[in-house]
Design a protein around this motif. Structure first.
Motif, PDB file in Angstrom:
ATOM      1  N   VAL A 180     -14.830 -19.482  17.552  1.00  0.00           N
ATOM      2  CA  VAL A 180     -15.437 -18.652  16.505  1.00  0.00           C
ATOM      3  C   VAL A 180     -14.642 -18.721  15.191  1.00  0.00           C
ATOM      4  O   VAL A 180     -15.224 -18.984  14.126  1.00  0.00           O
ATOM      5  CB  VAL A 180     -15.606 -17.206  16.989  1.00  0.00           C
ATOM      6  N   PRO A 181     -13.311 -18.488  15.182  1.00  0.00           N
ATOM      7  CA  PRO A 181     -12.582 -18.648  13.913  1.00  0.00           C
ATOM      8  C   PRO A 181     -12.661 -20.059  13.346  1.00  0.00           C
ATOM      9  O   PRO A 181     -12.692 -20.239  12.116  1.00  0.00           O
ATOM     10  CB  PRO A 181     -11.143 -18.277  14.286  1.00  0.00           C
ATOM     11  N   SER A 182     -12.693 -21.071  14.220  1.00  0.00           N
ATOM     12  CA  SER A 182     -12.798 -22.454  13.730  1.00  0.00           C
ATOM     13  C   SER A 182     -14.106 -22.657  12.983  1.00  0.00           C
ATOM     14  O   SER A 182     -14.130 -23.265  11.900  1.00  0.00           O
ATOM     15  CB  SER A 182     -12.696 -23.432  14.891  1.00  0.00           C
ATOM     16  N   LEU A 183     -15.204 -22.169  13.542  1.00  0.00           N
ATOM     17  CA  LEU A 183     -16.497 -22.294  12.869  1.00  0.00           C
ATOM     18  C   LEU A 183     -16.503 -21.554  11.544  1.00  0.00           C
ATOM     19  O   LEU A 183     -17.032 -22.055  10.541  1.00  0.00           O
ATOM     20  CB  LEU A 183     -17.602 -21.756  13.777  1.00  0.00           C
ATOM     21  N   LEU A 184     -15.910 -20.366  11.503  1.00  0.00           N
ATOM     22  CA  LEU A 184     -15.909 -19.567  10.279  1.00  0.00           C
ATOM     23  C   LEU A 184     -15.141 -20.256   9.158  1.00  0.00           C
ATOM     24  O   LEU A 184     -15.618 -20.334   8.024  1.00  0.00           O
ATOM     25  CB  LEU A 184     -15.311 -18.184  10.558  1.00  0.00           C
ATOM     26  N   ILE A 185     -13.940 -20.759   9.456  1.00  0.00           N
ATOM     27  CA  ILE A 185     -13.128 -21.334   8.386  1.00  0.00           C
ATOM     28  C   ILE A 185     -13.679 -22.684   7.939  1.00  0.00           C
ATOM     29  O   ILE A 185     -13.642 -23.011   6.741  1.00  0.00           O
ATOM     30  CB  ILE A 185     -11.648 -21.461   8.823  1.00  0.00           C
ATOM     31  N   VAL A 186     -14.226 -23.481   8.858  1.00  0.00           N
ATOM     32  CA  VAL A 186     -14.799 -24.769   8.451  1.00  0.00           C
ATOM     33  C   VAL A 186     -16.066 -24.536   7.632  1.00  0.00           C
ATOM     34  O   VAL A 186     -16.323 -25.255   6.648  1.00  0.00           O
ATOM     35  CB  VAL A 186     -15.068 -25.647   9.683  1.00  0.00           C
ATOM     36  N   ALA A 187     -16.860 -23.539   7.994  1.00  0.00           N
ATOM     37  CA  ALA A 187     -18.042 -23.219   7.193  1.00  0.00           C
ATOM     38  C   ALA A 187     -17.639 -22.759   5.800  1.00  0.00           C
ATOM     39  O   ALA A 187     -18.255 -23.151   4.797  1.00  0.00           O
ATOM     40  CB  ALA A 187     -18.870 -22.144   7.894  1.00  0.00           C
ATOM     41  N   ALA A 188     -16.601 -21.922   5.707  1.00  0.00           N
ATOM     42  CA  ALA A 188     -16.113 -21.482   4.395  1.00  0.00           C
ATOM     43  C   ALA A 188     -15.588 -22.664   3.586  1.00  0.00           C
ATOM     44  O   ALA A 188     -15.805 -22.752   2.372  1.00  0.00           O
ATOM     45  CB  ALA A 188     -15.025 -20.424   4.566  1.00  0.00           C
ATOM     46  N   SER A 189     -14.898 -23.592   4.254  1.00  0.00           N
ATOM     47  CA  SER A 189     -14.371 -24.764   3.556  1.00  0.00           C
ATOM     48  C   SER A 189     -15.482 -25.658   3.039  1.00  0.00           C
ATOM     49  O   SER A 189     -15.308 -26.328   2.006  1.00  0.00           O
ATOM     50  CB  SER A 189     -13.452 -25.541   4.499  1.00  0.00           C
TER      51      SER A 189
END
Length: 307
Positions: free
Chosen positions: A202-211
């Motif tokens: 979940v955090p991986s998806l959030l930060i890559v989406a933000a990036s």
């Protein structure tokens, strides 16, 4: 966007041969992440020591405890102290302690990992026009995104899941011969893998989406922290105070992760809210994951190559 690339005219390999695009992206991401982390060595070393301090203490304590208890005749006072000490309770491998280590102890380092190492994964490629170069070669959008997700997931797992599994495996090694205890610990390994997967994905998806939404790592980090802080500490708490309804906890991404993690670990303590079903938290996390995937796919476009 169309890129006129004639490099394939000089390529003598097979066009249909599989290309390890995911491995290439993962390797480049890990190298960049390590270089970013150790740009200033002293702060990086201090951060690593703080992050792995509880793990080193627990690992060493279990070894010392095993040695003292197996030689209780020589260390009677130390054995009596360890059998009733709070440190033994804190380092014993059970669902509650695993939950505390994974979520309460390590969550600041998960946020730091996302901000320091994940914010620039796609943003820096877009700023340097490297995204078009990646996708103009035989690297698909799926391989590119999976490589970026695997990069940040590796770093998050290194500070959360990997140390926890090492502690459980150490306890298994020290309990060799006690088949009941070994069976319990092997089940705990499976539960920890499931709970750790949620904590990583979940955090991986959030930060890559933000990036993927910006061309600067700083802006991606600000966007990520703004979403997390706003939902986790501001909006949900205001609505909770106004309406006194526990269902507004569902707005908190971290709360949903902790709730689902407690259920996966079999933690029967007060670490999850019984008034909000676990499946609802799982559904909320699934919705967030789908939103992130949709954002990434829409922001990372395939490139048409004209030879």
């Amino acid at each position: 966007m169309v890129i006129h690339d004639r490099s394939y005219a000089r390529w003598k390999g097979e066009r249909d041969a599989p290309v390890p695009g995911l491995a290439v992206i993962l390797q480049a991401g890990l190298r960049r992440g390590v270089a970013t982390l150790f740009r200033r060595k002293v702060p990086a070393v201090l951060l690593i020591l703080i992050a792995f301090g509880p793990f080193v203490f627990a690992f060493c304590f279990l070894l010392v405890q095993f040695y003292v208890l197996t030689n209780a005749a020589q260390f009677q006072s130390a054995a009596d102290f360890m059998q009733g000490s709070e440190a033994r309770q804190m380092t014993s491998v059970n669902a509650e302690n695993v939950w505390i280590y994974l979520y309460l102890v390590q969550w600041p380092f998960v946020l730091l990992t996302c901000v320091l190492l994940g914010a620039g994964l796609i943003a820096e490629d877009k700023r340097a026009n490297a995204l078009e170069l990646y996708l103009s070669r035989p690297v698909t959008v799926r391989q590119y995104l999976l490589g970026k997700l695997a990069t940040i997931a590796t770093f998050i797992a290194a500070v959360t899941l990997a140390p926890t599994l090492l502690l459980i495996l150490e306890q298994i090694a020290l309990s060799w011969g006690d088949f009941g205890e070994m069976g319990r610990l092997l089940i705990m390994v499976l539960r920890t893998l499931a709970a750790g997967a949620v904590w990583i994905v979940v955090p991986s998806l959030l930060i890559v989406a933000a990036s993927s939404l910006t061309e600067k790592a700083r802006n991606a980090a600000i966007l990520f922290m703004a979403v997390v802080v706003t939902l986790e500490f501001v909006v949900s708490n205001i609505l909770l105070e106004i309406f006194r309804d526990d269902r507004y906890h569902l707005l908190q991404i971290g709360w949903n992760i902790r709730q689902l993690g407690a259920w996966l670990l079999g933690d029967s303590s007060d670490h999850f809210n019984t008034t909000v079903p676990v499946w609802v938290s799982a559904l909320a996390l699934l919705v967030w994951s789908l939103i992130c995937v949709r954002i990434m796919i829409s922001r990372v476009k395939p490139v048409e190559v004209v030879a």
